[in-house]
Design a protein around this motif. Sequence first.
Motif, mmCIF file in Angstrom:
data_model
loop_
_atom_site.group_PDB
_atom_site.id
_atom_site.type_symbol
_atom_site.label_atom_id
_atom_site.label_comp_id
_atom_site.label_asym_id
_atom_site.label_seq_id
_atom_site.Cartn_x
_atom_site.Cartn_y
_atom_site.Cartn_z
ATOM 1 N N ARG A 69 1.019 -1.101 -0.149
ATOM 2 C CA ARG A 69 -0.089 0.227 0.071
ATOM 3 C C ARG A 69 0.731 1.216 0.204
ATOM 4 O O ARG A 69 0.578 2.361 -0.789
ATOM 5 C CB ARG A 69 -0.934 -0.061 1.159
ATOM 6 C CG ARG A 69 -1.753 1.084 1.249
ATOM 7 C CD ARG A 69 -2.505 1.540 0.334
ATOM 8 N NE ARG A 69 -3.638 0.814 -0.041
ATOM 9 C CZ ARG A 69 -4.446 0.741 -1.038
ATOM 10 N NH1 ARG A 69 -4.471 1.941 -1.700
ATOM 11 N NH2 ARG A 69 -5.372 -0.177 -1.698
ATOM 12 N N HIS A 70 1.976 1.046 0.909
ATOM 13 C CA HIS A 70 2.907 2.553 0.961
ATOM 14 C C HIS A 70 3.848 2.676 -0.621
ATOM 15 O O HIS A 70 3.780 3.709 -0.841
ATOM 16 C CB HIS A 70 3.845 2.241 2.146
ATOM 17 C CG HIS A 70 3.260 2.841 3.223
ATOM 18 N ND1 HIS A 70 3.144 4.221 3.812
ATOM 19 C CD2 HIS A 70 2.898 2.047 4.556
ATOM 20 C CE1 HIS A 70 2.864 4.171 4.733
ATOM 21 N NE2 HIS A 70 2.541 3.024 5.221
ATOM 22 N N ARG A 71 3.924 1.421 -0.920
ATOM 23 C CA ARG A 71 4.599 1.552 -2.380
ATOM 24 C C ARG A 71 3.711 2.198 -3.534
ATOM 25 O O ARG A 71 4.070 2.981 -4.321
ATOM 26 C CB ARG A 71 4.994 0.189 -3.020
ATOM 27 C CG ARG A 71 5.501 0.129 -4.250
ATOM 28 C CD ARG A 71 6.891 -0.724 -4.151
ATOM 29 N NE ARG A 71 7.324 -0.882 -5.565
ATOM 30 C CZ ARG A 71 8.183 -0.101 -6.366
ATOM 31 N NH1 ARG A 71 8.495 1.196 -5.967
ATOM 32 N NH2 ARG A 71 8.540 -0.191 -7.425
ATOM 33 N N ASP A 77 11.537 3.557 -0.451
ATOM 34 C CA ASP A 77 12.726 3.624 -1.288
ATOM 35 C C ASP A 77 13.220 2.120 -1.255
ATOM 36 O O ASP A 77 13.742 1.609 -0.324
ATOM 37 C CB ASP A 77 13.499 4.549 -0.454
ATOM 38 C CG ASP A 77 14.465 4.792 -1.428
ATOM 39 O OD1 ASP A 77 15.335 3.970 -2.037
ATOM 40 O OD2 ASP A 77 15.263 5.946 -1.185
ATOM 41 N N LEU A 78 13.004 1.313 -2.202
ATOM 42 C CA LEU A 78 13.534 0.036 -2.460
ATOM 43 C C LEU A 78 15.218 -0.235 -2.286
ATOM 44 O O LEU A 78 15.367 -0.875 -1.606
ATOM 45 C CB LEU A 78 13.298 -0.605 -3.864
ATOM 46 C CG LEU A 78 11.683 -0.676 -4.163
ATOM 47 C CD1 LEU A 78 11.286 -1.212 -5.554
ATOM 48 C CD2 LEU A 78 10.958 -1.858 -2.970
ATOM 49 N N ARG A 79 15.894 0.835 -3.015
ATOM 50 C CA ARG A 79 17.449 0.658 -2.546
ATOM 51 C C ARG A 79 17.746 0.950 -1.271
ATOM 52 O O ARG A 79 18.339 -0.042 -0.788
ATOM 53 C CB ARG A 79 18.046 1.901 -3.630
ATOM 54 C CG ARG A 79 19.297 1.783 -3.393
ATOM 55 C CD ARG A 79 20.072 2.965 -4.403
ATOM 56 N NE ARG A 79 19.708 2.994 -5.839
ATOM 57 C CZ ARG A 79 19.998 3.695 -6.668
ATOM 58 N NH1 ARG A 79 20.849 4.857 -6.230
ATOM 59 N NH2 ARG A 79 19.624 3.700 -8.130
ATOM 60 N N LEU A 80 17.131 1.853 -0.578
ATOM 61 C CA LEU A 80 17.593 2.154 0.880
ATOM 62 C C LEU A 80 17.032 0.595 1.682
ATOM 63 O O LEU A 80 17.671 0.369 2.564
ATOM 64 C CB LEU A 80 16.628 3.277 1.476
ATOM 65 C CG LEU A 80 16.809 3.452 2.811
ATOM 66 C CD1 LEU A 80 18.357 3.680 3.227
ATOM 67 C CD2 LEU A 80 16.037 4.740 3.253
ATOM 68 N N GLY A 81 15.578 0.245 1.411
ATOM 69 C CA GLY A 81 15.381 -0.897 2.281
ATOM 70 C C GLY A 81 16.501 -2.205 1.854
ATOM 71 O O GLY A 81 16.521 -2.890 2.870
ATOM 72 N N ALA A 176 23.388 7.217 -4.128
ATOM 73 C CA ALA A 176 22.045 8.141 -4.087
ATOM 74 C C ALA A 176 20.795 7.546 -3.938
ATOM 75 O O ALA A 176 20.649 6.356 -4.259
ATOM 76 C CB ALA A 176 22.271 8.722 -5.630
ATOM 77 N N LEU A 177 19.902 8.220 -3.289
ATOM 78 C CA LEU A 177 18.711 7.645 -2.888
ATOM 79 C C LEU A 177 17.532 8.655 -3.346
ATOM 80 O O LEU A 177 17.070 9.583 -2.634
ATOM 81 C CB LEU A 177 18.507 7.521 -1.282
ATOM 82 C CG LEU A 177 19.549 6.613 -0.720
ATOM 83 C CD1 LEU A 177 19.251 6.686 0.809
ATOM 84 C CD2 LEU A 177 19.200 5.321 -1.184
ATOM 85 N N PRO A 178 17.465 8.913 -4.721
ATOM 86 C CA PRO A 178 16.490 9.766 -5.469
ATOM 87 C C PRO A 178 15.123 9.754 -4.956
ATOM 88 O O PRO A 178 14.457 10.734 -5.087
ATOM 89 C CB PRO A 178 16.602 9.526 -6.851
ATOM 90 C CG PRO A 178 17.400 8.068 -7.054
ATOM 91 C CD PRO A 178 18.094 7.767 -5.842
ATOM 92 N N THR A 179 14.587 8.553 -4.658
ATOM 93 C CA THR A 179 13.208 8.389 -4.123
ATOM 94 C C THR A 179 13.086 9.298 -2.847
ATOM 95 O O THR A 179 12.209 9.878 -2.491
ATOM 96 C CB THR A 179 12.872 7.088 -3.883
ATOM 97 O OG1 THR A 179 13.420 6.236 -4.951
ATOM 98 C CG2 THR A 179 11.470 6.764 -3.540
ATOM 99 N N SER A 180 14.013 9.053 -2.029
ATOM 100 C CA SER A 180 14.160 9.852 -0.760
ATOM 101 C C SER A 180 14.632 11.046 -0.737
ATOM 102 O O SER A 180 14.789 12.062 0.228
ATOM 103 C CB SER A 180 15.025 9.022 0.342
ATOM 104 O OG SER A 180 14.636 7.857 0.524
ATOM 105 N N HIS A 225 7.078 9.819 5.844
ATOM 106 C CA HIS A 225 6.231 9.002 5.179
ATOM 107 C C HIS A 225 7.186 7.931 4.616
ATOM 108 O O HIS A 225 6.758 6.708 4.489
ATOM 109 C CB HIS A 225 5.546 9.797 4.108
ATOM 110 C CG HIS A 225 4.619 10.525 4.782
ATOM 111 N ND1 HIS A 225 4.740 12.007 5.057
ATOM 112 C CD2 HIS A 225 3.196 10.517 5.157
ATOM 113 C CE1 HIS A 225 3.649 12.327 5.837
ATOM 114 N NE2 HIS A 225 2.929 11.734 5.649
ATOM 115 N N LEU A 226 8.261 8.231 3.937
ATOM 116 C CA LEU A 226 9.126 7.108 3.225
ATOM 117 C C LEU A 226 9.836 6.316 4.269
ATOM 118 O O LEU A 226 10.024 5.161 3.919
ATOM 119 C CB LEU A 226 10.144 7.796 2.425
ATOM 120 C CG LEU A 226 9.737 8.341 0.791
ATOM 121 C CD1 LEU A 226 9.932 9.697 0.472
ATOM 122 C CD2 LEU A 226 10.366 7.303 0.103
ATOM 123 N N ALA A 227 10.078 6.989 5.405
ATOM 124 C CA ALA A 227 10.959 6.201 6.498
ATOM 125 C C ALA A 227 9.740 4.988 6.881
ATOM 126 O O ALA A 227 10.152 4.019 7.319
ATOM 127 C CB ALA A 227 11.189 7.107 7.698
#
Lengths: 308, 80
Positions: A69-71, A77-81, A176-180, A225-227
Amino acid sequence: MFFPISGAHISPIYLAIVGFLIGILGGFFGVGGSFIAGPALRAVGLDWNFAVGTDLAHIVGKSVVAAKRHRALGNVDLRLGLIMAVGTIGGAECGAQLIQMLKRAGNVNLVVSIVSIAVYLSISTFMIWESRKTLRAQNRKIGAGTIKSAMAKRDQSAFKPTTRIIQRLKIWPMVALPTSGIKAISIWIILLVAFVGGVFSGFLGGGAGYIRMPSMVYVLGIPTHLAVGTDLFEIIISASYGTFTHAVKGNVDILIALVMHTGAAIGAQIGAISTQYFTGPKIRLAFVPLPLIGAAIVIYTLITGHKL
Amino acid sequence: MKPQAAKTLRAFLVELVVYAILVVGYFFLVLHFLGESLHQLEMRHRYTYAGVAILLIAGQAVVLEALTTLLLRLFSGRSE
């Protein structure tokens, strides 16, 4: 209803309601909710080892629903996760080893209890201070004419100057974390944050989302929200690992987890959608009672000697 | 209560009732048949049981997420 794997008789309605409540918390705050699920399962007579393992299995399912749902809302942020999952698993193993060392020394309960109370209270106190300060600053800006809707979309934090210093540390390799919205941050800092969360997870039990979610916001500078969404994604991986190891040791009653998850699935959706109606500082302020509940449970255990 | 809030609440309650009926059916049909075989698997093949457990909970999560999303769309006319 009889659950043959653990040999427990538990009402499925009770399990679904507990799952529903934990689902709302998990979807909204990005935590596993083991500090509620563990005592709730113990309260109906499930053995401690089954309560821990089964709770982890249920967390996997709930996190899949909430993270999906959050996605869809653009909060993962898939890369960070994925990077964090590596650190968390390593940290969880170290935390478990630390517990074994303290067990051999014979003072595990007291040390774990004191550390956890100190950690819980520190997180709550810090988050009250930070979120209230940020909200006051926001209100002043709104009063000074800044458009309210524009303010709500940006995630403000009174701790931002420190976060910027951490982000400027050039320790190779950088990612780099562009999503975040982060241009470059050292991969070691991400791994360290995840590792510390993992150590607490292995040391204190549960997923340690109450440490990881604030760390992501304050140390890494990830928008709230992303966290929340990324933490849930990361929990899928680390809780799956925990479920597997517990299941091999005979600590998972998957039937109980499946029934709990029927409630959690709808609760997690409600929690995840609700985040869209609150700004980052308000979510962080609402998060404050969670570590306090954790501290209260530990204090109760210390005083009475009964593990909840 | 505002008309929009009342509509959302009504849609949610209807969704909850439909979901509850489906879940009760699930308890008594699927878990009844799965229970004994999973118990045997847990006693005899722990590693296989561990893998099956993760697949089951993740699979159920995907199915229930799709179901709740569908119900939300059906009863409130939107996806979130």
